[in-house]
Every structure is written in structure tokens, then in C-alpha cells.
Design a protein around this motif. Structure first.
Motif, PDB file in Angstrom:
ATOM      1  N   GLY A  84       6.382  11.398  -2.562  1.00  0.00           N
ATOM      2  CA  GLY A  84       6.102   9.976  -2.703  1.00  0.00           C
ATOM      3  C   GLY A  84       4.755   9.576  -2.147  1.00  0.00           C
ATOM      4  N   ARG A  85       3.976  10.545  -1.684  1.00  0.00           N
ATOM      5  CA  ARG A  85       2.645  10.298  -1.114  1.00  0.00           C
ATOM      6  C   ARG A  85       2.688   9.259   0.008  1.00  0.00           C
ATOM      7  NH1 ARG A  85      -1.609  10.545  -6.249  1.00  0.00           N
ATOM      8  NH2 ARG A  85      -1.125  12.703  -6.840  1.00  0.00           N
ATOM      9  N   ARG A  86       3.676   9.389   0.867  1.00  0.00           N
ATOM     10  CA  ARG A  86       3.775   8.498   2.021  1.00  0.00           C
ATOM     11  C   ARG A  86       4.493   9.225   3.151  1.00  0.00           C
ATOM     12  NH1 ARG A  86       8.914   5.926   1.995  1.00  0.00           N
ATOM     13  NH2 ARG A  86       8.079   4.270   3.315  1.00  0.00           N
ATOM     14  N   MET A  87       4.239   8.785   4.391  1.00  0.00           N
ATOM     15  CA  MET A  87       4.834   9.408   5.562  1.00  0.00           C
ATOM     16  C   MET A  87       6.115   8.700   5.963  1.00  0.00           C
ATOM     17  SD  MET A  87       1.616  10.237   8.089  1.00  0.00           S
ATOM     18  CE  MET A  87       0.378  11.460   7.661  1.00  0.00           C
ATOM     19  N   ASP A  88       6.985   9.442   6.653  1.00  0.00           N
ATOM     20  CA  ASP A  88       8.168   8.807   7.219  1.00  0.00           C
ATOM     21  C   ASP A  88       7.796   8.197   8.573  1.00  0.00           C
ATOM     22  OD1 ASP A  88       8.200  10.864   9.154  1.00  0.00           O
ATOM     23  OD2 ASP A  88       9.601  12.064   7.997  1.00  0.00           O
ATOM     24  N   GLU A  89       8.755   7.519   9.189  1.00  0.00           N
ATOM     25  CA  GLU A  89       8.459   6.781  10.421  1.00  0.00           C
ATOM     26  C   GLU A  89       8.026   7.700  11.555  1.00  0.00           C
ATOM     27  OE1 GLU A  89      11.485   4.726  13.152  1.00  0.00           O
ATOM     28  OE2 GLU A  89      10.683   3.054  11.954  1.00  0.00           O
ATOM     29  N   ARG A  90       8.656   8.868  11.661  1.00  0.00           N
ATOM     30  CA  ARG A  90       8.302   9.786  12.739  1.00  0.00           C
ATOM     31  C   ARG A  90       6.840  10.224  12.627  1.00  0.00           C
ATOM     32  NH1 ARG A  90       8.815  15.625  13.648  1.00  0.00           N
ATOM     33  NH2 ARG A  90       9.347  15.789  11.445  1.00  0.00           N
ATOM     34  N   MET A  91       6.395  10.505  11.419  1.00  0.00           N
ATOM     35  CA  MET A  91       5.005  10.904  11.215  1.00  0.00           C
ATOM     36  C   MET A  91       4.050   9.768  11.571  1.00  0.00           C
ATOM     37  SD  MET A  91       5.184  12.891   7.565  1.00  0.00           S
ATOM     38  CE  MET A  91       6.590  13.898   7.108  1.00  0.00           C
ATOM     39  N   VAL A  92       4.378   8.559  11.137  1.00  0.00           N
ATOM     40  CA  VAL A  92       3.488   7.420  11.387  1.00  0.00           C
ATOM     41  C   VAL A  92       3.427   7.114  12.883  1.00  0.00           C
ATOM     42  CG1 VAL A  92       3.044   4.987  10.893  1.00  0.00           C
ATOM     43  CG2 VAL A  92       3.936   6.469   9.098  1.00  0.00           C
ATOM     44  N   LEU A  93       4.552   7.215  13.569  1.00  0.00           N
ATOM     45  CA  LEU A  93       4.564   7.001  15.016  1.00  0.00           C
ATOM     46  C   LEU A  93       3.708   8.054  15.723  1.00  0.00           C
ATOM     47  CD1 LEU A  93       8.330   6.133  15.592  1.00  0.00           C
ATOM     48  CD2 LEU A  93       6.395   4.589  15.952  1.00  0.00           C
ATOM     49  N   THR A  94       3.775   9.292  15.249  1.00  0.00           N
ATOM     50  CA  THR A  94       2.947  10.349  15.828  1.00  0.00           C
ATOM     51  C   THR A  94       1.471  10.054  15.629  1.00  0.00           C
ATOM     52  OG1 THR A  94       4.683  11.999  15.380  1.00  0.00           O
ATOM     53  CG2 THR A  94       2.472  12.830  15.829  1.00  0.00           C
ATOM     54  N   VAL A  95       1.105   9.594  14.432  1.00  0.00           N
ATOM     55  CA  VAL A  95      -0.286   9.218  14.164  1.00  0.00           C
ATOM     56  C   VAL A  95      -0.721   8.081  15.089  1.00  0.00           C
ATOM     57  CG1 VAL A  95      -1.885   8.245  12.463  1.00  0.00           C
ATOM     58  CG2 VAL A  95      -0.209   9.971  11.762  1.00  0.00           C
ATOM     59  N   ALA A  96       0.154   7.077  15.258  1.00  0.00           N
ATOM     60  CA  ALA A  96      -0.177   5.934  16.112  1.00  0.00           C
ATOM     61  C   ALA A  96      -0.463   6.383  17.540  1.00  0.00           C
ATOM     62  CB  ALA A  96       0.968   4.926  16.082  1.00  0.00           C
ATOM     63  N   ILE A  97       0.379   7.247  18.081  1.00  0.00           N
ATOM     64  CA  ILE A  97       0.211   7.722  19.460  1.00  0.00           C
ATOM     65  C   ILE A  97      -1.071   8.536  19.597  1.00  0.00           C
ATOM     66  CG2 ILE A  97       1.191   9.240  21.231  1.00  0.00           C
ATOM     67  CD1 ILE A  97       3.981   8.447  20.063  1.00  0.00           C
TER      68      ILE A  97
ATOM     69  N   TYR B 296       2.576   4.650   5.837  1.00  0.00           N
ATOM     70  CA  TYR B 296       4.008   4.412   5.671  1.00  0.00           C
ATOM     71  C   TYR B 296       4.353   3.962   4.251  1.00  0.00           C
ATOM     72  CZ  TYR B 296       8.761   2.821   6.645  1.00  0.00           C
ATOM     73  OH  TYR B 296      10.123   2.650   6.625  1.00  0.00           O
ATOM     74  N   HIS B 297       3.528   3.099   3.676  1.00  0.00           N
ATOM     75  CA  HIS B 297       3.844   2.536   2.361  1.00  0.00           C
ATOM     76  C   HIS B 297       3.183   3.279   1.199  1.00  0.00           C
ATOM     77  CE1 HIS B 297       4.448  -1.076   5.035  1.00  0.00           C
ATOM     78  NE2 HIS B 297       5.595  -1.034   4.378  1.00  0.00           N
ATOM     79  N   GLY B 298       2.152   4.079   1.495  1.00  0.00           N
ATOM     80  CA  GLY B 298       1.455   4.769   0.415  1.00  0.00           C
ATOM     81  C   GLY B 298       0.374   3.930  -0.226  1.00  0.00           C
ATOM     82  N   GLN B 299       0.256   2.689   0.191  1.00  0.00           N
ATOM     83  CA  GLN B 299      -0.774   1.780  -0.302  1.00  0.00           C
ATOM     84  C   GLN B 299      -0.867   0.596   0.649  1.00  0.00           C
ATOM     85  OE1 GLN B 299       0.274   0.067  -4.107  1.00  0.00           O
ATOM     86  NE2 GLN B 299       2.426  -0.122  -3.546  1.00  0.00           N
ATOM     87  N   LEU B 300      -1.904  -0.217   0.465  1.00  0.00           N
ATOM     88  CA  LEU B 300      -2.095  -1.408   1.275  1.00  0.00           C
ATOM     89  C   LEU B 300      -1.798  -2.645   0.438  1.00  0.00           C
ATOM     90  CD1 LEU B 300      -5.337  -0.245   3.068  1.00  0.00           C
ATOM     91  CD2 LEU B 300      -3.202  -0.838   4.225  1.00  0.00           C
ATOM     92  N   PRO B 301      -1.417  -3.750   1.080  1.00  0.00           N
ATOM     93  CA  PRO B 301      -1.094  -4.958   0.302  1.00  0.00           C
ATOM     94  C   PRO B 301      -2.209  -5.385  -0.638  1.00  0.00           C
ATOM     95  CG  PRO B 301      -0.383  -5.237   2.580  1.00  0.00           C
ATOM     96  CD  PRO B 301      -1.168  -3.955   2.528  1.00  0.00           C
ATOM     97  N   TRP B 302      -3.472  -5.270  -0.197  1.00  0.00           N
ATOM     98  CA  TRP B 302      -4.572  -5.686  -1.068  1.00  0.00           C
ATOM     99  C   TRP B 302      -4.819  -4.702  -2.192  1.00  0.00           C
ATOM    100  CZ3 TRP B 302      -4.432  -6.141   4.159  1.00  0.00           C
ATOM    101  CH2 TRP B 302      -4.884  -5.063   4.922  1.00  0.00           C
TER     102      TRP B 302
ATOM    103  N   LEU C 248       9.769   6.629  19.216  1.00  0.00           N
ATOM    104  CA  LEU C 248       9.787   7.981  18.664  1.00  0.00           C
ATOM    105  C   LEU C 248      10.978   8.753  19.214  1.00  0.00           C
ATOM    106  CD1 LEU C 248       8.346  10.147  16.948  1.00  0.00           C
ATOM    107  CD2 LEU C 248       7.057  10.763  19.006  1.00  0.00           C
ATOM    108  N   GLU C 249      11.866   9.130  18.344  1.00  0.00           N
ATOM    109  CA  GLU C 249      13.050   9.881  18.737  1.00  0.00           C
ATOM    110  C   GLU C 249      12.830  11.365  18.453  1.00  0.00           C
ATOM    111  OE1 GLU C 249      16.310   8.235  16.638  1.00  0.00           O
ATOM    112  OE2 GLU C 249      16.222   6.279  17.644  1.00  0.00           O
ATOM    113  N   GLY C 250      13.122  12.197  19.454  1.00  0.00           N
ATOM    114  CA  GLY C 250      12.941  13.629  19.278  1.00  0.00           C
ATOM    115  C   GLY C 250      11.487  14.043  19.406  1.00  0.00           C
ATOM    116  N   GLU C 251      11.155  15.177  18.790  1.00  0.00           N
ATOM    117  CA  GLU C 251       9.812  15.740  18.878  1.00  0.00           C
ATOM    118  C   GLU C 251       8.847  15.020  17.943  1.00  0.00           C
ATOM    119  OE1 GLU C 251       8.728  18.265  20.892  1.00  0.00           O
ATOM    120  OE2 GLU C 251      10.694  18.110  21.860  1.00  0.00           O
ATOM    121  N   PRO C 252       7.562  14.973  18.304  1.00  0.00           N
ATOM    122  CA  PRO C 252       6.572  14.402  17.378  1.00  0.00           C
ATOM    123  C   PRO C 252       6.401  15.298  16.162  1.00  0.00           C
ATOM    124  CG  PRO C 252       5.476  15.401  19.268  1.00  0.00           C
ATOM    125  CD  PRO C 252       6.951  15.420  19.572  1.00  0.00           C
TER     126      PRO C 252
END
Length: 410
Positions: A200-213, A310-316, A392-396
Motif C-alpha cells: 500500500g506504499r505506506r507505513m504502519d503505526e510502529r514504523m511511523v513512531l520509530t521514524v518520529a523518535i 502513515y497515509h501514503g500521501q499528504l492532504p494537499w 510505541l509498544e514492543g520493539e522499534p
């Protein structure tokens, strides 16, 4: 004193010894050239090169032979085919006409903009051609290119910063290619590359949280050196190189061509407006207007990056597509020109509920914190990172494991 041997005999000796050295060298296993041989090649050519010490006549024969051989085949072994750009002035052609800085052999173009600057993958022949490591070369034709100065200054100031690649040396000019080159270590795939192979060319929440950290840590390191990146986007974030010893979730920030020194503008933004440069999808609203950027703007770009992952695109992106279709429809039925709104207007009109739709509340908290920062105000990185770590639950995310798994399925 015995007479000197005839010139044709001397020339024959020079040619014979040269070809004996080349045979022992096995040129097909070497990516260097006669004008810039690697250390093992230089050792094999030593008997031939010593002929230059016999007399000036021998030296001239050796020099001419090396020049003729280099002109016919500048490299001992080919590394690619059909890559030479048809124009001699183009930077692609320049970088492939010699071993750059007597050490690097370019074999792939990542990007070359308008022929006057580019990014390349090259072999580092410093310790020989066998098993030569790959490096990244950033090159410019013009010594006054603003990106050249920004990159050179930024990597010098950021030396030793965690998560920032260390330049192999400062920008240098190569006389044979007539280009200015900055060599950098080769990292893993970018987040842009990774997204392309994900379902789907998008990350799940765990991946996005890892990127944020990870990226909050990178921003903290960069801002501590009084530098504003001004170019946070998926293509400028890389996975750590495989086998580097870094943690499995490690990310590197790259590309400081648009970076600025915060110290030059504090305590107030510079009154001088500049042209908006960078990726307009991810740049801050203030950056669209050419207003001096600070820590707040990098974090705003980071927020857009997290939403995109997370979404695979931006609102704009969605609105731009919709408006393009609408504009085309109206334009076909009317001769009057229809103007689309500027992207910065779309960003201002996008509420957090849309930007972080279906995402955890910690992303809303992060956004509110960023929007509340004043120009030049030091963010509370620890507090913001804590919000993401608590969720973030579990390992990054293990980036190479994800890359290998998704690459097999792609």
C-alpha cells in the motif's frame, strides 16, 4: 662511452616492458587508470615507471605511451555501459572521463540536475580495486554554487553528530574532470525507497513512531550545532548501512544543500526575504514565503513527513489532484484562465484532524507543541520524544528486516 641504442630499439623495450606489467596486473580486475593507478596497480607498474629515471628520452617515451594508452582506454576495466552523456560539458560526462581526485571511480548516477550538479555512486580505490567500497559523491561544476558551500559548511559543523554521515574529506576540485567533489559514506535505502516496496506504499503505526523518535533525535543533534536542515523529506532520511553496528532502528539525516545557520538570524528572523527552495510538499508555511527558518520549521516538515508515511500521501496532494481535474474541466468549457491556489494556502486550510486522521493522539500533541513554538525557541525534544516512546509498544522497527522482507514480496 658506448653509443646510445637506436630509438626504435628503446621504444620496443618500453612497449615490451609495459605490456609485461599490464599482463601481470590483470587489467580486467582493476577499475583505476594509468593516470591514477590504485596502490596494487602502482606496485605492478613500478618496473615500467622506473624507466623514466634512465634518461629524458626514456622518460618521454614512457610518458607518451601512458598518454596514448589512457586516451584509447582511460580505465583498465569497464564498470557500466552506455552512460556517457552526449554533451562534453555535462557533469555526467565530466565525472566519467577520469578517476575523480585520483581515488573515486563513478559507476552510477543517482541524480544530475541540469547538468551542472549531481549525486553519484562510486568505488573508493584508495586501498585497491579488489573489494573497493562504495561511496557517494556530490559534485558541482560551479565553485560558487550555494549548495556546495552549504553542504561543505554543514558537514564540517556536524562532524561527530550522531546520525549524520561523516564526509570523507572537504569539497575538493578535480583538475582532470573540472568539478568540485564532496565524498560521503554510502548509507542504506532512503525512506522514499522503503515506502515504494511497502504494501500500500505506506507505513504502519510502529514504523511511523520509530521514524518520529529517530528524527527528533536527529533534529536535536542538528539544531544543537545551530543548523536548520530546511529539507526534511523521505528522500533525505536513510537507513543505517548494513552491518554498520548501528541499532536496527537507526536513521540518518542527509542532504544539507538548503541548510542555513541559525546563528546568523537570531534573535530575530532576517528581514531579507529569499526565494523559496526545497520540496514544496514538505516545507513549512513560512518557508514558502522565503522567511528565515528556525527549529520550528524543521519540526513542521517532520510532522508532514510523519503524516505522509502513515497515509501514503499528504492532504494537499489529494486536493491538488482534485483541483487539477476540476481546473481542466472548467478550462475546457471556458477560455478564461483558471488559477489554482498556492500550496501554502492548502497547508494553512488543512486542520490537524485531517493531517493526522486515524493517527494516535501523540501526533496531535506533537503538532500543537510545534505550532506553539516561537521563532528560534528551543523545542523540548525530550518531552516530544517521550510522547512517541510511550505509545510505541514492543520493539522499534527493524528497517533492514522490513526492507529484505518487502523486497522479496515486491
Amino acid at each position: 662511452m658506448s653509443p646510445s641504442p637506436p630509438l626504435d630499439i628503446v621504444e620496443g623495450v618500453v612497449h615490451q616492458l609495459y605490456h609485461l606489467c599490464i599482463a601481470d596486473l590483470c587489467p580486467s580486475q582493476h577499475y583505476c587508470s594509468l593516470s591514477a593507478p590504485c596502490r596494487p596497480a602502482l606496485g605492478a607498474l613500478a618496473p615500467f615507471l622506473r624507466l623514466r629515471l634512465v634518461s629524458s628520452a626514456w622518460d618521454e617515451l614512457v610518458t607518451n605511451l601512458r598518454r596514448d594508452e589512457a586516451a584509447r582506454s582511460p580505465f583498465f576495466a569497464p564498470v557500466e555501459a552506455g552512460v556517457y552523456y552526449p554533451h562534453k560539458w555535462h557533469i555526467n560526462t565530466r565525472l566519467r572521463q577520469a578517476v575523480v581526485l585520483g581515488r573515486y571511480r563513478v559507476f552510477r548516477t543517482i541524480n544530475s540536475e541540469q547538468g551542472d550538479r549531481g549525486v553519484y555512486v562510486a568505488y573508493d580505490l584508495e586501498n585497491g580495486c579488489a573489494g573497493a567500497p562504495e561511496v557517494i559523491l556530490k559534485a558541482w561544476v560551479d565553485a560558487a554554487d550555494f549548495e556546495l558551500k552549504n553542504e561543505d559548511d554543514a558537514y564540517a559543523m556536524l562532524e561527530g553528530a550522531h546520525g549524520i554521515p561523516r564526509a570523507l574529506h572537504a569539497v575538493r576540485w578535480d583538475r582532470d574532470c573540472d568539478v568540485h567533489v564532496l565524498p560521503l559514506p554510502k548509507l542504506g535505502p532512503t525512506l522514499e525507497d522503503l515506502v515504494e516496496v511497502l504494501p500500500g506504499r505506506r507505513m504502519d503505526e510502529r514504523m511511523v513512531l520509530t521514524v518520529a523518535i529517530q528524527m527528533l533525535d536527529r533534529c536535536r543533534e542538528i539544531h544543537a550545532k545551530q543548523i536548520i536542515h530546511c529539507g526534511i523529506k523521505p528522500a533525505n532520511v536513510c537507513i543505517a548501512p548494513r552491518g554498520s553496528g548501528d541499532s536496527k532502528d537507526m536513521l540518518y539525516a542527509i542532504d544539507f544543500g538548503f541548510s542555513i545557520s541559525l546563528a546568523e538570524n537570531l534573535p530575530m528572523p532576517s528581514p531579507k526575504r529569499t526565494d523559496a527552495v526545497g520540496n514544496r510538499r514538505f516545507m513549512s508555511v513560512m518557508a514558502h514565503h522565503g522567511i528565515s527558518q528556525s527549529q520550528k520549521d524543521d519540526l513542521e516538515s517532520l510532522a508532514y513527513l510523519l503524516s505522509f508515511l502513515y497515509h501514503g500521501q499528504l492532504p494537499w496532494d489529494r486536493r491538488a489532484l482534485a483541483r487539477t481535474a476540476s481546473t481542466a474541466s472548467r478550462a475546457s468549457s471556458s477560455s478564461q484562465e483558471v488559477h489554482q491556489p498556492h500550496m501554502w494556502r492548502l497547508k494553512i486550510a488543512t486542520p490537524a484532524s485531517e493531517l493526522f486522521c486515524d493517527m494516535d493522539a501523540c501526533f496531535f500533541d506533537f503538532w500543537n507543541e510545534v505550532k506553539g513554538l516561537a521563532y528560534g525557541e528551543a523545542p523540548d525534544y525530550a518531552k516530544m520524544t517521550g510522547w512517541f516512546k510511550a505509545r510505541l509498544e514492543g520493539e522499534p522497527a527493524d528497517w533492514w528486516s522490513i526492507w529484505d522482507h518487502c523486497g522479496e514480496d515486491a
